[in-house]
Design an enzyme around this catalytic site. Structure first.
Site, PDB file in Angstrom:
ATOM      1  N   GLU A  50       0.808  -1.121  -0.130  1.00 14.77           N
ATOM      2  CA  GLU A  50      -0.003   0.094   0.040  1.00 14.77           C
ATOM      3  C   GLU A  50       0.826   1.180   0.009  1.00 14.77           C
ATOM      4  O   GLU A  50       1.810   1.263   0.995  1.00 14.77           O
ATOM      5  CB  GLU A  50      -0.805   0.042   1.389  1.00 14.77           C
ATOM      6  CG  GLU A  50      -2.226  -0.419   1.238  1.00 14.77           C
ATOM      7  CD  GLU A  50      -2.898  -0.262   2.474  1.00 14.77           C
ATOM      8  OE1 GLU A  50      -2.780   0.542   3.136  1.00 14.77           O
ATOM      9  OE2 GLU A  50      -3.926  -1.316   2.870  1.00 14.77           O
ATOM     10  N   ASP A  61      -5.546   9.038   9.955  1.00 14.07           N
ATOM     11  CA  ASP A  61      -4.180   8.872  10.210  1.00 14.07           C
ATOM     12  C   ASP A  61      -3.911   9.202  11.790  1.00 14.07           C
ATOM     13  O   ASP A  61      -4.258  10.107  12.164  1.00 14.07           O
ATOM     14  CB  ASP A  61      -3.249   9.570   9.391  1.00 14.07           C
ATOM     15  CG  ASP A  61      -3.225   8.759   7.789  1.00 14.07           C
ATOM     16  OD1 ASP A  61      -3.602   7.644   7.820  1.00 14.07           O
ATOM     17  OD2 ASP A  61      -3.025   9.545   6.827  1.00 14.07           O
ATOM     18  N   TYR A 175     -11.113  -3.791   3.327  1.00 16.73           N
ATOM     19  CA  TYR A 175     -10.387  -3.516   4.479  1.00 16.73           C
ATOM     20  C   TYR A 175     -11.184  -3.352   5.710  1.00 16.73           C
ATOM     21  O   TYR A 175     -11.938  -2.453   5.864  1.00 16.73           O
ATOM     22  CB  TYR A 175      -9.603  -2.136   4.221  1.00 16.73           C
ATOM     23  CG  TYR A 175      -8.326  -1.738   4.814  1.00 16.73           C
ATOM     24  CD1 TYR A 175      -8.461  -1.866   6.070  1.00 16.73           C
ATOM     25  CD2 TYR A 175      -7.278  -1.330   4.056  1.00 16.73           C
ATOM     26  CE1 TYR A 175      -7.319  -1.310   7.082  1.00 16.73           C
ATOM     27  CE2 TYR A 175      -6.279  -0.902   4.738  1.00 16.73           C
ATOM     28  CZ  TYR A 175      -6.190  -1.038   6.280  1.00 16.73           C
ATOM     29  OH  TYR A 175      -5.406  -0.364   6.898  1.00 16.73           O
TER      30      TYR A 175
END
Ligand SMILES: Cc1ncc(COP(=O)(O)O)c(C=O)c1O
Lengths: 267, 406
Positions: A50, A61, A175
């Site tokens: 990735e 994040d 995911y």
């Protein structure tokens, strides 16, 4: 060129192995070194890479990846440069490469143009961390037209209905976010993870990879006993940053990644 | 999708996805918080339709905030400028000193209904932080407020107020260390603690349903203004002017006039050192379409979509995004958006203080700076309302330094 992801997951299934998905940021710890690092990580055992395209204002994040993105931005890394790094990596490796970034960068680039340029550069898929399936129809159409897999995220808070919708929108893999929160290394895998994976499995045959918090071989082994793959991000990003000037870096990275890879093998 | 977007009723409401005009708004956030946004949307729809909730909100607005705030005819200002008759909507007289308290109270009442024990917020000027800390103290909530380090520095008084009210102020050192980074951090906190936490966003930005919900809570400003000016003059205003950070005081005063085609709505953004420089925060005037903090709107960004750093003398306007409904108003031509510089705002700050005996917030001073240019060009029979969104106590220190008085 169709996405390399389905083939990769099929081959791993035959070998009774989980996928090791490794994350790094385009342009960190250096711009020139990114293509070599992708190849090195693949050689050391990563089944999928990735590649994060840095964005100034990420919402998903944690501090480690955020700081890594900021360093890359300070080096002037842009989306076109990131795609060029994929193109350069393609001269060295055939590992599937999935881009990971925020929707705004892709939208500003142009959905159709981004999908086309990403495919031409040799990318196989993209994860847009702040794009839920409700907003994703235009992106899905653009990506599909160019053979780019669309990977969406399931969270522990997702309802059964949403899981079905997210799974239905995902190609390549789904995911699964292991726990509520941003990216970052954590001590333990959450107890309710198996149920979440079961729920995704009930909705789709598309492979399921688990990320956010996976940071050591024990986690990788635990995840791969339940799911089709494990994503390691912050731990690798931190390691690359800390070893940027270490002459023995390549060997150290190889050891680290092959340790995770070994943990994906089921017996 | 057979929404008749052209009928007056539908022209300015969001669709089911939270889109204004089909283009702006929506939800662009990590999956983890989407279910919380669904929960909030549902809880808010129920509350909005529940007379008991409306009554509770009205009660606190009246007896705690001190509403309705007055609509004051600024006679001296009007005479000096020699044009339109100028009325001030006195949000500076609301408890805690700015319009932000309307929204904070509305949302805390909602959090109570949703049984969320923990509250987080972001703040720029500190006014929204103070309002949230106040509402949390009143209802016994734990409260954490994210604030950029630069804003902690320039809005010290408000940091002290928040601390006194029992809130924890968390300085944010990432990015530009201002409002946008405080929003990023608060959003990340929410992604992590979504199960027990309600995030009180301070303006009409963010993912659906925030722009709609915050607008509704702030509409009290326009509803009162409309009634007050009618009582006083027998008619509607010709012009309504308000400053734009994220856009909540402006949307609050604009919204109840949206269907009155004869009323000009003017939003005033921060031009900082000037639009020809990189140092401004005039998102609608000088930005482009993009996605920031969960919704599609206008954004100050580079050609690749990286968010630009902004500058304004006023911390509450120093933001590279803007509420999506304003983007829609701009596209539709329903509102006009202009900008004024730091210098002009600073001059207006002193001018309002001297001419009316009111020290306005630096944010509101932007609206006054534009009024100062506009009013003299308008006929004397025209009526202009300016939203005095907050009082300037928090800015006195900073202004004094700028003027060499300290
Ligand atoms: C007094 C005052 N006015 C205006 C603003 C700008 O926000 P908005 O555009 O949401 O009204 C702020 C924000 O902090 C403020 O404190």
């Amino acid at each position: 060129m169709p996405s390399r992801l389905p083939q990769t997951f099929a081959a791993l299934k035959n070998k009774n192995e989980g996928a090791l998905v490794a994350f790094l940021t385009a342009g960190d710890p250096g711009v020139e070194s990114t293509p070599d690092l992708i190849a090195l990580i693949a050689e050391a055992g990563a089944d999928v890479v990735e590649l994060g395209i840095p964005y100034s204002d990420p919402l998903a994040d944690g501090p480690i990846i955020q700081a890594s993105s900021q360093r890359a931005l300070d080096r002037g890394v842009t989306p076109p440069m990131s795609l060029d790094l994929v193109r350069q990596a393609r001269e060295k490796t055939q590992v599937p490469i999935v881009l990971m970034t925020s929707y705004n960068l892709v939208w500003i680039y142009g959905l159709e143009r981004f999908a086309k340029d990403a495919a031409e550069a040799g990318a196989d898929g993209a994860i847009l961390t702040d794009l839920p399936p409700e907003e994703a129809e235009p992106w899905k159409a653009a990506a599909q037209a160019h053979g780019i897999s669309t990977v969406f995220l399931v969270a522990p808070t997702s309802t059964t209905e949403r899981i079905a919708r997210i799974a239905g929108s995902s190609t390549g893999f789904v995911y699964c976010v292991s726990r509520t929160g941003v990216t970052g290394a954590r001590k333990e895998m959450p107890a309710d993870l198996p149920q979440l994976i079961d729920q995704i499995r009930a909705a789709t045959d598309t492979p399921v990879c688990v990320g956010f918090g996976v940071s050591n071989p024990e986690h990788v082994a635990q995840v791969c006993a339940m799911a089709d793959g494990a994503v390691v991000g912050s731990k690798l990003v931190e390691f690359l940053h800390q070893n940027a000037d270490n002459p023995g870096r390549d060997a150290a990275v190889r050891d680290l990644v092959s340790g995770w890879k070994a943990a994906t093998r089921r017996f | 999708m057979a929404v008749d977007t052209l009928s007056a009723e539908n022209l300015y409401v969001a669709d089911a996805q939270g889109r204004f005009g089909g283009e702006f708004g929506g939800r662009f956030v990590p999956e983890t918080i989407i279910p919380a946004l669904d929960e909030l949307t549902e809880a808010y729809a129920k509350a909005k339709a529940d007379p008991a909730f409306q009554e509770e909100f009205a009660y606190y607005c009246k007896d705690y905030v001190g509403r309705p705030t007055p609509l004051f005819f600024a006679e001296k200002m009007t005479r000096e400028l020699g044009g339109a008759q100028i009325y001030l909507k006195r949000e500076d007289l609301a408890h805690t000193g700015a319009h932000k308290i309307n929204n904070a109270l509305g949302q805390i009442l909602l959090a109570k209904r949703m049984n969320k024990p923990r509250i987080i917020a972001e703040t720029g000027a500190g006014q929204h932080g103070v309002a949230t800390a106040t509402a949390c103290a009143l209802f016994g909530y734990e409260c954490e407020v994210y604030m950029g380090e630069e804003d902690v520095e320039r809005q010290k008084l408000n940091v002290i107020r928040m601390n006194l009210l029992g809130a924890k102020v968390i300085p944010v050192s990432s990015g530009t260390r201002t409002l946008k980074d405080a929003l990023n951090e608060a959003m990340r906190d929410w992604v992590t603690n979504v199960r027990n936490t309600h995030y009180i966003i301070g303006t009409v930005a963010g993912p659906h349903p925030y722009p709609t919900m915050v607008r509704d809570f702030q509409s009290i400003i326009g509803i009162e203004s409309r009634q007050q000016i009618q009582e006083e003059t027998g008619g509607l205003p010709d012009v309504v002017v308000a400053c734009i950070g994220g856009g909540s005081n402006a949307m609050g005063i604009f919204y109840p006039f949206v269907h009155d085609a004869g009323v000009r709505l003017i939003g005033v953004e921060a031009a900082g050192h000037g639009l020809h420089t990189e140092h401004h925060a005039a998102t609608l005037t000088a930005g482009s379409k993009g996605v920031l903090h969960g919704s599609a709107s206008y954004v100050l960004q580079d050609t690749h979509g990286q968010v630009r750093s902004t500058h304004s003398i006023s911390a509450g306007l120093d933001y590279p995004g803007v509420g999506p409904e304003h983007a829609h108003f701009k596209e539709q031509g329903r509102a006009e958006y202009v900008s004024v510089t730091d210098e002009e705002a600073l001059d207006a700050f002193q001018w309002v203080a001297k001419s009316e005996g009111i020290i306005p917030a630096l944010e509101s001073s932007h609206a006054f700076a534009h009024v100062r240019k506009l009013a003299p060009t308008l006929p004397k029979e025209q009526k202009l309302i300016v939203c005095l969104s907050g009082r300037g106590d928090k800015d006195v220190d900073q202004v004094a330094r700028r003027l060499g008085l300290l």
